[in-house]
Design a protein around this motif. Structure first.
Motif, PDB file in Angstrom:
ATOM      1  N   TYR A   9       0.811  -1.211   0.000  1.00  0.00           N
ATOM      2  CA  TYR A   9       0.000   0.000   0.000  1.00  0.00           C
ATOM      3  C   TYR A   9       0.849   1.268   0.000  1.00  0.00           C
ATOM      4  O   TYR A   9       0.336   2.342  -0.313  1.00  0.00           O
TER       5      TYR A   9
ATOM      6  N   LYS B  88      -4.246   0.959  -9.321  1.00  0.00           N
ATOM      7  CA  LYS B  88      -5.523   1.370  -8.733  1.00  0.00           C
ATOM      8  C   LYS B  88      -6.344   0.154  -8.322  1.00  0.00           C
ATOM      9  O   LYS B  88      -7.006   0.173  -7.278  1.00  0.00           O
TER      10      LYS B  88
ATOM     11  N   ASN C  53      -4.688  -1.200  -5.146  1.00  0.00           N
ATOM     12  CA  ASN C  53      -4.427  -0.210  -4.096  1.00  0.00           C
ATOM     13  C   ASN C  53      -2.936  -0.052  -3.800  1.00  0.00           C
ATOM     14  O   ASN C  53      -2.522   0.105  -2.642  1.00  0.00           O
TER      15      ASN C  53
ATOM     16  N   ASP D 297      -0.620   2.315  -3.740  1.00  0.00           N
ATOM     17  CA  ASP D 297      -0.631   3.778  -3.814  1.00  0.00           C
ATOM     18  C   ASP D 297       0.721   4.358  -4.197  1.00  0.00           C
ATOM     19  O   ASP D 297       0.808   5.259  -5.039  1.00  0.00           O
TER      20      ASP D 297
ATOM     21  N   MET E 289       2.014  12.021  -2.186  1.00  0.00           N
ATOM     22  CA  MET E 289       2.291  10.638  -1.795  1.00  0.00           C
ATOM     23  C   MET E 289       3.784  10.354  -1.827  1.00  0.00           C
ATOM     24  O   MET E 289       4.323   9.680  -0.928  1.00  0.00           O
TER      25      MET E 289
END
Length: 747
Positions: free
Chosen positions: A425, A605, A608, A610, A645
C-alpha cells in the motif's frame, strides 16, 4: 515466600495430588522444571509448510506401548547438546531418566531445530538420536526428529526415509490430531492421512508441487472416507498454502471435480487456480471454526489476508444487469483477517489453556525465574552504581509466558504480514512499526527464518531512506546474528543492495555478476521459487537498460510479463509494465511507453498500490514531457497529483526523481520565467542533488546538475553555473569510466 509464590506452590501440589497417572514421576534433575517451560509438541513445525504453525494435542498422550512412567538408564543432560556425554553411563550406571525427562529433551531439540537449524550438526545429531532410540525403542518421536533434522539440512533421501520409518514403526496409531475413535479404528484412523499430510509438506519443501498435490489429494480422500474432519481441515489448509506459494498454471488431473464449478453450480466450467485457492481457504476456515481449531483458524485468516492482498475476488458467476463491476482489492478485508488472526492468543487463553495438560512446570519455572531475577538484579546493582539502561532489569523480571511458541509464532506472523501489506500500500512508517513490533515482541518464539525476514524489512527501509552506508552497517550486524550462508533472506538482501549500488555507480559488470547469482539461487523446477525468478529477471532487465541495450531489455521484460500473466501474478505485472514504460522512455519511444504506463497505473488502482501508482503517474508525466514542451502543463498537473504521496512515503531515489521532473516541467514550459520564480526550480534541484549524493546515483545526479546549470544560466549567475557544470562533468565521467568496480562488492 510471597503470596504469589505460595499460590503457585499450592497449585503445583494440587496438580500432583490430582494426577491421573499411575505413578507421578518426579524429575531427578533439579533443573528439570526449567526445561519444561519450553515443553511443546514433538511434532514441532518444520520449514516444510503449514504444519509448522500448529501446536498439536497428541504430545502429552501416551502412545500404544509407551508408558508414561517408562525410564531409561541414561544420565541425560537436558540443558546442553553434548554428543560425547549425553549417554555416558559409566559414572553413574544406576541413574535413571523418566519418560517425562526424555520427552522434554526431545521437545527441546525440536525447538532448536525450528529456531536455529544451522546450529545442529546433521551427523552428530543423528548419532545421538540413534543411541537414544537404542536405549528407549518406544520413543518413536526420535525418528521424527531425525526427519526434521534431515529436512533442515536439505537431505531429501534421509528425510523421506525417516518420515517413512516414523509412521511405519511408531505406536502413534491415532495420527497427529488426538481424536477419540472406537478401539477397532484406533489402529487405522488418523495414521495414514497424517503420514500423507507430512509427505505432502516434504515434497512442497523440496520443490515437488505435483507430488505434493498428489499426496494431499490422497489425504483428502482418506480423511473423507474415515470421517477425519480435523485432518481434512489441515490438509485443505496445506493445499491452499501450496497453491499460494508455488506458481502453477493448472492442476488438471490432480485437483479435479471437487474443486470445479461443475460440482458446485452445474456449469461444467473449471475453476482457475486462484478460484480453487479461495474455495479451499474458505472450506478450511469453515471446518476449523466448526471443529474449534484456533491455530488452523488463525492460519486460514492469515492466508485469506494474503489472498485478498494480491487478488481481486471476482464472483464465480458474473453476468446480467446486477453483476458486480467492482474489480479492486479491499484493504478493509485484509485488515479484518489480520485482526482476526491474532485472536488465536485470546482463544488459547480461554479454551486451550484451561484444558491443556498442565503438569505444574509453569508454576515452578515462574518461581525459579522470580528468584533468579531478584538475585541478578541485586548482584548487578551491587556491582555497579553507574547509570545504565534498565531494559535488562525489565527483561529479567519478565515472567515466562504460558502460551506455546507455535501460538506466539502465529500471532507474530500477523505482524509480518501487516508489514508486507503496508509495503504494497506504500506506507513506510507502518512497515517499520510492524516489523519492529515483531522483532521486539516475538523474537523469542520466532524461527530464525521469520526473524531474519523482519530484520530484512527494516534494513530495506534503511537503504531506501538513509542510503547504502547505513544499510550496510545494519546488514553487518544482521549477518552476525543470521549468517548469510545459512539465511536465504539475508543473502538475498545483501545481493539486492549490492546490485542497486552497482547500478547507481555505473558498475555494470558487477551488476551482471549479481544477476547471475540470483539466477543460480532459484530452482530449475517450473513454478518453484517463482518470485525469486521474477526478481532475477527484473534485475537483469534493469541491468540491460542501464547498459543502453534497449531491445534486449524490452525482450526480457516482455517475457517476464508473460510469466506473470501465466501465474496470475497481477501485482508483479504492475511493476513489469512500469519497467516497460521506462525502457521505451529511455529509448526515445515515448509514444510506445504511454500505454504501458497507463496500464500500470490501472493495475495499481485495482490493487491499491498507492506508492507504485504515484511512481507510474510520475513516469507518465516524463513521457508527456518527452513528447514536447506543449505537454508541459499536463505533465506538471500529473506531478502535482503524485507529489504528496511521494514526498510523504517515497524513498530518496523516488523523491529526487520527483523533484527533477518538477524542475523539468517548469523549465520546459515556455510561459514559465526562471528569473521571476527561481526557487520553483532551484529548491527541488538542490534537494534532489543532496538525496542523490547519499545514493551515489551518477546518472540522475548528472541530470540534476545539468538542470541546475541551465537555471543558473537563465539567472546570469556564471560562477554557480560553472560549479554545477563541473559537478555534472564529474558524475558523467564516473558513469562512463567507472574505476575500481570490484569495490562495489565490498561493504
Amino acid at each position: 515466600m510471597t503470596f504469589e509464590g505460595v499460590c503457585h506452590l499450592l497449585a503445583d501440589l494440587v496438580m500432583y495430588c490430582n494426577s491421573t497417572y499411575a505413578s507421578y514421576d518426579l524429575a531427578e534433575d533439579e533443573d528439570f522444571d526449567t526445561e519444561m517451560n519450553n515443553l511443546m509438541d514433538a511434532d514441532i513445525g518444520s520449514q516444510a509448510g503449514i504444519f509448522e504453525k500448529y501446536p498439536q494435542s497428541y504430545a502429552s498422550e501416551s502412545h500404544m506401548g509407551e508408558s508414561s512412567s517408562a525410564r531409561t538408564c541414561a544420565p541425560m543432560s537436558l540443558h546442553d547438546f553434548d554428543e560425547t556425554n549425553t549417554f555416558k553411563v559409566d559414572d553413574n550406571p544406576t541413574c535413571l531418566r523418566s519418560r517425562w525427562q526424555l520427552e522434554a529433551y526431545l521437545n527441546q531439540q525440536a525447538d532448536i531445530l525450528e529456531k536455529d537449524p544451522s546450529s545442529v550438526p546433521l551427523n552428530s545429531f543423528n548419532a545421538t538420536m540413534t543411541r537414544l532410540q537404542t536405549l528407549a525403542p518406544e520413543l518413536h518421536r526420535v525418528q521424527f526428529l531425525q526427519y526434521l533434522n534431515a529436512l533442515c539440512h536439505d537431505d531429501y533421501v534421509a528425510s523421506l526415509d525417516n518420515l517413512h520409518r516414523y509412521f511405519d514403526y511408531s505406536a502413534g496409531m491415532q495420527g497427529l490430531f488426538g481424536r477419540s475413535m472406537s478401539p477397532m479404528q484406533d489402529i487405522v484412523v488418523g495414521k495414514y492421512e497424517s503420514a500423507l499430510l507430512c509427505l505432502g509438506n516434504l515434497h512442497c519443501y523440496f520443490g515437488h508441487p505435483k507430488k505434493a498435490l498428489e499426496a494431499f489429494a490422497e489425504a483428502v480422500r482418506v480423511s473423507q472416507m474415515n470421517n477425519d474432519d480435523s485432518c481434512l481441515a489441515y490438509v485443505l489448509g496445506a493445499i491452499s498454502n501450496l497453491l499460494s506459494k508455488i506458481g502453477m498454471s493448472n492442476t488438471v488431473g490432480i485437483i479435479s471435480s471437487p474443486y470445479s464449478l461443475g460440482t458446485n453450480i452445474g456449469l461444467g466450467t473449471p475453476l482457475s487456480i486462484q478460484q480453487q485457492l479461495l474455495v479451499l481457504l474458505k472450506r478450511s476456515l469453515k471446518r476449523a471454526d466448526i471443529l474449534k481449531l484456533p491455530s488452523l483458524l488463525s492460519f486460514d485468516h492469515l492466508s485469506l489476508a494474503k489472498f485478498d492482498l494480491k487478488h481481486v475476488q471476482r464472483p464465480l458467476v458474473s453476468f446480467g444487469p446486477n453483476a458486480s463491476t467492482k474489480l479492486r482489492t479491499c484493504p478493509a478485508d485484509v485488515c479484518k483477517n489480520l485482526r482476526l488472526s491474532t485472536r488465536v492468543l485470546t482463544d488459547f487463553g480461554t479454551d486451550a489453556l484451561s484444558t491443556s495438560n498442565d503438569n505444574g512446570s509453569f508454576s515452578t519455572s515462574w518461581l525459579r525465574n522470580l528468584s533468579a531475577a531478584s538475585n541478578s538484579w541485586r548482584s548487578s546493582s551491587m556491582k555497579s552504581t553507574k547509570l545504565h539502561n534498565d531494559f535488562d532489569n525489565f527483561h529479567y523480571l519478565a515472567q515466562p509466558s504460558p502460551v506455546p511458541a507455535p501460538v506466539l509464532q502465529l500471532a507474530g506472523s500477523g505482524y509480518l504480514l501487516r508489514a508486507t501489506a503496508w509495503e504494497h500500500y506504500g506506507s513506510a512508517p507502518m512497515v517499520r512499526m510492524n516489523a519492529l513490533v515483531y522483532a521486539t515482541c516475538f523474537a523469542d518464539a520466532a524461527s530464525s527464518s521469520e526473524l531474519s525476514l523482519a530484520y530484512v524489512k527494516l534494513i530495506q527501509q534503511l537503504a531506501v531512506f538513509k542510503g547504502y552506508s547505513a544499510a550496510f552497517c545494519a546488514l553487518k550486524l544482521a549477518e552476525k546474528k543470521f549468517p548469510s550462508s545459512t539465511s536465504l533472506h539475508i543473502q538475498l538482501l545483501r545481493m539486492q543492495i549490492l546490485h542497486e549500488r552497482a547500478l547507481h555507480r555505473g558498475h555494470l559488470k558487477v551488476a551482471q555478476q549479481i544477476c547471475d547469482e540470483f539466477g543460480v539461487l532459484s530452482s530449475s523446477v517450473s513454478g518453484v521459487d517463482i518470485e525469486l525468478k521474477i526478481e532475477a529477471s527484473v534485475r537483469r532487465a534493469r541491468t540491460l537498460l542501464a547498459a543502453k541495450q534497449y531491445s534486449q531489455a524490452a525482450a526480457v521484460a516482455n517475457s517476464l510479463f508473460s510469466t506473470c500473466y501465466k501465474y496470475n501474478m497481477q501485482v508483479e505485472n504492475a511493476s513489469v509494465l512500469l519497467l516497460l514504460a521506462e525502457i521505451h522512455r529511455k529509448s526515445d519511444n515515448a509514444v510506445l511507453g504511454l500505454p504501458y504506463a497507463l496500464a500500470s497505473q490501472s493495475f495499481c488502482k485495482s490493487f491499491n498500490l498507492d506508492l507504485l501508482e504515484a511512481s507510474a503517474t510520475l513516469t507518465l508525466a516524463e513521457l508527456w514531457l518527452a513528447l514536447g514542451s506543449s505537454h508541459a502543463k499536463r505533465a506538471l498537473s500529473l506531478v502535482h497529483q503524485s507529489l504528496l504521496m511521494i514526498l510523504g512515503h517515497g524513498g530518496l531515489e523516488l523523491c529526487a526523481r520527483a523533484h527533477i521532473v518538477l524542475a523539468k516541467c517548469h523549465l520546459s514550459d515556455p510561459k514559465f520565467s526562471v528569473a521571476e520564480n527561481p526557487e520553483a526550480v532551484l529548491d527541488p534541484l538542490n534537494q534532489a542533488t543532496q538525496d542523490l549524493q547519499v545514493l551515489e546515483y551518477h546518472e540522475m545526479a548528472a541530470e540534476a546538475y545539468y538542470l541546475k546549470a541551465m537555471a543558473y544560466n537563465h539567472l546570469g549567475k556564471l560562477d554557480e553555473r560553472e560549479e554545477a557544470a563541473a559537478c555534472f562533468k564529474e558524475h558523467i565521467t564516473g558513469l562512463e569510466n567507472p574505476h575500481n568496480e570490484e569495490d562495489s562488492l565490498a561493504y
